[in-house]
Motif scaffolding. Structure first.
Motif, short mmCIF file in Angstrom:
data_model
loop_
_atom_site.label_atom_id
_atom_site.label_comp_id
_atom_site.label_asym_id
_atom_site.label_seq_id
_atom_site.Cartn_x
_atom_site.Cartn_y
_atom_site.Cartn_z
N LYS A 3 26.18 32.70 72.35
CA LYS A 3 26.84 31.97 73.44
C LYS A 3 26.47 32.52 74.83
CE LYS A 3 29.53 29.49 70.68
NZ LYS A 3 28.67 28.67 69.82
N ILE A 4 26.68 31.65 75.83
CA ILE A 4 26.50 32.03 77.23
C ILE A 4 27.89 32.14 77.84
CG2 ILE A 4 25.67 31.19 79.46
CD1 ILE A 4 23.44 29.72 77.87
N LEU A 5 28.17 33.27 78.49
CA LEU A 5 29.46 33.46 79.15
C LEU A 5 29.24 33.43 80.66
CD1 LEU A 5 32.52 34.38 78.83
CD2 LEU A 5 31.67 36.71 79.18
N VAL A 6 30.03 32.60 81.37
CA VAL A 6 29.94 32.56 82.83
C VAL A 6 31.25 33.10 83.39
CG1 VAL A 6 29.59 31.12 84.88
CG2 VAL A 6 28.44 30.52 82.73
N THR A 7 31.22 34.28 84.02
CA THR A 7 32.43 34.78 84.68
C THR A 7 32.53 34.12 86.07
OG1 THR A 7 31.41 36.66 85.83
CG2 THR A 7 32.14 37.03 83.55
N ALA A 20 25.59 22.69 84.65
CA ALA A 20 24.12 22.71 84.53
C ALA A 20 23.69 23.42 83.25
CB ALA A 20 23.51 23.39 85.75
N LEU A 21 24.35 24.53 82.94
CA LEU A 21 24.00 25.27 81.72
C LEU A 21 24.40 24.47 80.48
CD1 LEU A 21 25.06 28.89 82.79
CD2 LEU A 21 22.72 28.09 82.36
N ARG A 22 25.56 23.77 80.55
CA ARG A 22 25.99 22.97 79.39
C ARG A 22 25.02 21.83 79.12
NH1 ARG A 22 32.54 23.35 80.45
NH2 ARG A 22 32.76 25.30 79.29
N GLN A 23 24.47 21.28 80.20
CA GLN A 23 23.49 20.21 80.02
C GLN A 23 22.22 20.75 79.32
OE1 GLN A 23 22.72 18.17 83.64
NE2 GLN A 23 22.35 16.26 82.57
N GLU A 28 29.20 23.27 73.84
CA GLU A 28 29.92 24.29 73.05
C GLU A 28 29.34 25.68 73.24
OE1 GLU A 28 32.78 23.94 71.47
OE2 GLU A 28 32.62 21.99 72.47
N ASN A 29 28.12 25.76 73.75
CA ASN A 29 27.45 27.07 73.84
C ASN A 29 27.70 27.80 75.16
OD1 ASN A 29 26.25 27.04 71.29
ND2 ASN A 29 24.69 25.60 72.03
N VAL A 30 28.40 27.14 76.08
CA VAL A 30 28.61 27.77 77.39
C VAL A 30 30.11 27.95 77.63
CG1 VAL A 30 28.19 27.57 79.88
CG2 VAL A 30 26.49 26.70 78.25
N ILE A 31 30.55 29.22 77.68
CA ILE A 31 31.97 29.53 77.83
C ILE A 31 32.27 29.79 79.30
CG2 ILE A 31 33.81 31.12 77.15
CD1 ILE A 31 31.94 31.85 74.73
N ALA A 32 33.17 28.99 79.85
CA ALA A 32 33.56 29.15 81.25
C ALA A 32 34.72 30.15 81.30
CB ALA A 32 34.00 27.81 81.83
N ALA A 33 34.51 31.29 81.97
CA ALA A 33 35.57 32.29 82.08
C ALA A 33 36.14 32.27 83.49
CB ALA A 33 35.03 33.68 81.74
N SER A 46 35.03 20.13 79.58
CA SER A 46 33.77 19.75 78.93
C SER A 46 33.24 20.79 77.94
CB SER A 46 32.70 19.46 79.99
OG SER A 46 32.43 20.62 80.74
N GLY A 47 33.97 21.89 77.75
CA GLY A 47 33.51 22.92 76.81
C GLY A 47 34.52 24.05 76.77
N PRO A 48 34.19 25.14 76.04
CA PRO A 48 35.14 26.24 75.91
C PRO A 48 35.47 26.88 77.26
CG PRO A 48 33.11 26.68 74.66
CD PRO A 48 32.93 25.36 75.32
N ALA A 49 36.76 27.19 77.47
CA ALA A 49 37.19 27.84 78.71
C ALA A 49 38.18 28.94 78.35
CB ALA A 49 37.84 26.81 79.64
N ILE A 50 37.96 30.13 78.90
CA ILE A 50 38.85 31.26 78.62
C ILE A 50 39.21 31.95 79.95
CG2 ILE A 50 37.89 31.66 76.31
CD1 ILE A 50 36.28 33.99 77.48
#
Ligand SMILES: NC(=O)c1ccc[n+]([C@@H]2O[C@H](COP(=O)([O-])OP(=O)(O)OC[C@H]3O[C@@H](n4cnc5c(N)ncnc54)[C@H](O)[C@@H]3O)[C@@H](O)[C@H]2O)c1
Length: 326
Positions: A3-7, A20-23, A28-33, A46-50
Motif C-alpha cells: 500500500k501507499i500511505l499519504v500523511t 492522483a495516486l488513486r487514479q 484501495e491501494n492508497v491510504i489517506a492519513a 474514494s478509498g481507505p482513510a485513517i
C-alpha cells in the motif's frame, strides 16, 4: 501491491495527491492519513482513510505495519508562518514527525519515502537569483531549518540505511481545491479568491517581492515523477530544486486585471511574512531535476491564471448556490 500511505492527506497538496495516486495505482491501494484538518469528501470517500498523528510513534508505526505500507508520501507539516508562531508544535510535527516516519519505514521494510522540502530551505546568504541546487543554505526560519533537517536526514537514511528517500524543494504552490494554511506564499491563492468575490485584494507582501511559484498540477506531476524516476539516474535524492514560474504580487495583479478589468490591489505589509519572503530565493536553477528525472513544468503564469480563474469561479459559484439552498 504493497500500500501507499499519504500523511497530511487533508492538506493543500495531500488532498490533490491522493486522487492522483488513486487514479494511477487503484483506489484501495492508497491510504489517506489525516489528522485534525477535515478531509475533503472525495478523498475520504474514494478509498481507505485513517487518522495518523505523526508526533505519536505508536500511531505512525501502527499505520505503516498494519496496512503493509510499501511507500509513504509524507505531507504532514506546519508551514512557514504557522511554524514561527508555535515553536513547540513545529518541532514536534516537522522534526520529530519526520524522524518517526523514517524510523517506521526502516522498521517495517518500507521501500520508498517521499518528503517534500521547500524553497524555505534557503536563507538570506543564498544567492537569490537562479539559486543553484548546491549552495549555501542557512535558513533563518524554524520551517526552513526543519526542511534542511529533512533533506539531510533523508540523505542519511539513503546512504546509511539503504532506504529510498526522495524529496524536492517546492516553491509556493497555487491551487483552487483546498485553501493553503499559513504559508508565506498564500497571497498568490488568496488574491484569486478576493478577485472573484470582491474585485479587490489587500496584499501582505510588498509589490516587488519576487518568489518562485508552481501551479498544483505541476506540483503533483513533480512529486509523482520523482517517486517513479529510475533510481540509477539519480545523483541527488532529497534536495532537488524544481522551478516553474517566478513573479511579484504586482505582476500577478496585472495578469488578473487583464482578465478581470475591475480588479484592484493595495498593500498592507505584514513584517513577519515579508521578512520570511525576503530570505527566500527569487528564482531557481532546476537543471539537476531536468537532467536526472526529466522535470519539465507545463504551466506558465498566463496558463495558470486562466485555469485558476476558471475553476475557482465555478467552485465559488457552486458554494454560493448551496448556501442559498440551505
Ligand atoms: N503548499 C506550499 O506552498 C508548499 C511549498 C513548499 C513545500 N511544501 C511542503 O509540502 C508538504 C505538504 O504541504 P501542504 O501545503 O499540503 O501543507 P498543509 O498545511 O496544507 O497540510 C499539512 C497537513 O499536515 C497535517 N498535520 C499537522 N499536524 C499533524 C500531525 N501531528 N500529524 C499528522 N498530520 C499533521 C495537517 O492536518 C495538514 O492537513 C509539506 O511538507 C510542506 O512543507 C508546501
Amino acid at each position: 501491491m504493497r500500500k501507499i500511505l499519504v500523511t497530511g492527506a487533508a492538506g493543500q497538496i495531500g488532498s490533490e495527491l491522493v486522487p492522483a495516486l488513486r487514479q494511477l495505482y487503484g483506489d484501495e491501494n492508497v491510504i489517506a492519513a489525516g489528522h485534525r484538518t477535515p478531509m475533503p469528501d472525495d478523498v475520504r470517500e474514494s478509498g481507505p482513510a485513517i487518522t495518523v498523528d505523526v508526533t505519536d510513534v505508536a500511531s505512525v508505526q501502527r499505520a505503516v505495519r498494519d496496512h503493509d505500507v510499501g511507500t509513504v508520501y509524507h505531507m504532514s507539516s506546519l508551514l512557514s508562518a504557522l511554524a514561527e508562531t508555535n515553536r513547540q508544535r513545529a518541532h514536534a510535527v516537522n522534526i520529530e514527525g519526520l524522524y518517526n516516519v523514517l524510523e517506521a519505514a526502516v522498521d517495517n521494510d518500507v521501500d520508498q519515502v517521499i518528503v517534500p522540502s521547500s524553497i524555505a530551505a534557503f536563507g538570506p546568504d543564498t544567492p537569490p537569483d537562479n539559486t543553484p541546487n548546491e549552495t549555501l543554505q542557512r535558513p533563518t526560519t524554524l520551517y526552513g531549518i526543519s526542511k534542511v533537517f529533512g533533506e539531510l536526514m533523508g540523505n542519511y537514511y539513503v546512504e546509511k540505511l539503504g532506504l529510498d528517500v526522495r524529496g524536492l524543494r517546492l516553491p509556493g504552490i497555487i491551487s483552487w481545491k483546498t485553501e493553503p494554511t499559513a504559508g508565506t506564499t498564500d497571497y498568490a491563492v488568496a488574491i484569486f479568491y478576493a478577485a472573484i468575490r470582491d474585485g479587490r485584494y489587500t496584499c501582505y507582501l510588498r509589490p516587488d517581492t519576487r518568489l518562485p511559484m508552481m501551479y498544483m498540477p505541476d506540483c503533483i506531476k513533480a512529486i509523482i515523477d520523482l517517486a517513479r524516476a529510475d533510481a540509477s539516474r539519480l545523483r541527488h535524492h532529497t534536495d532537488f530544486n524544481v522551478g516553474a514560474v517566478s513573479f511579484t504580487p504586482a505582476e500577478l495583479a496585472e495578469v488578473i486585471a487583464s482578465r478581470l478589468p475591475d480588479f484592484s490591489i493595495d498593500y498592507d505589509v505584514d513584517p513577519l511574512r515579508q521578512g520570511i519572503a525576503d530570505s527566500w530565493p527569487n528564482s531557481l536553477d532546476d537543471s539537476a531535476a531536468r537532467e536526472e528525472w526529466d522535470w519539465n513544468p507545463s504551466f506558465d503564469l498566463d496558463a495558470m491564471a486562466d485555469d485558476m480563474l476558471d475553476n475557482l469561479s465555478r467552485k465559488l459559484a457552486g458554494e454560493g448556490r448551496s448556501d442559498q439552498e440551505e
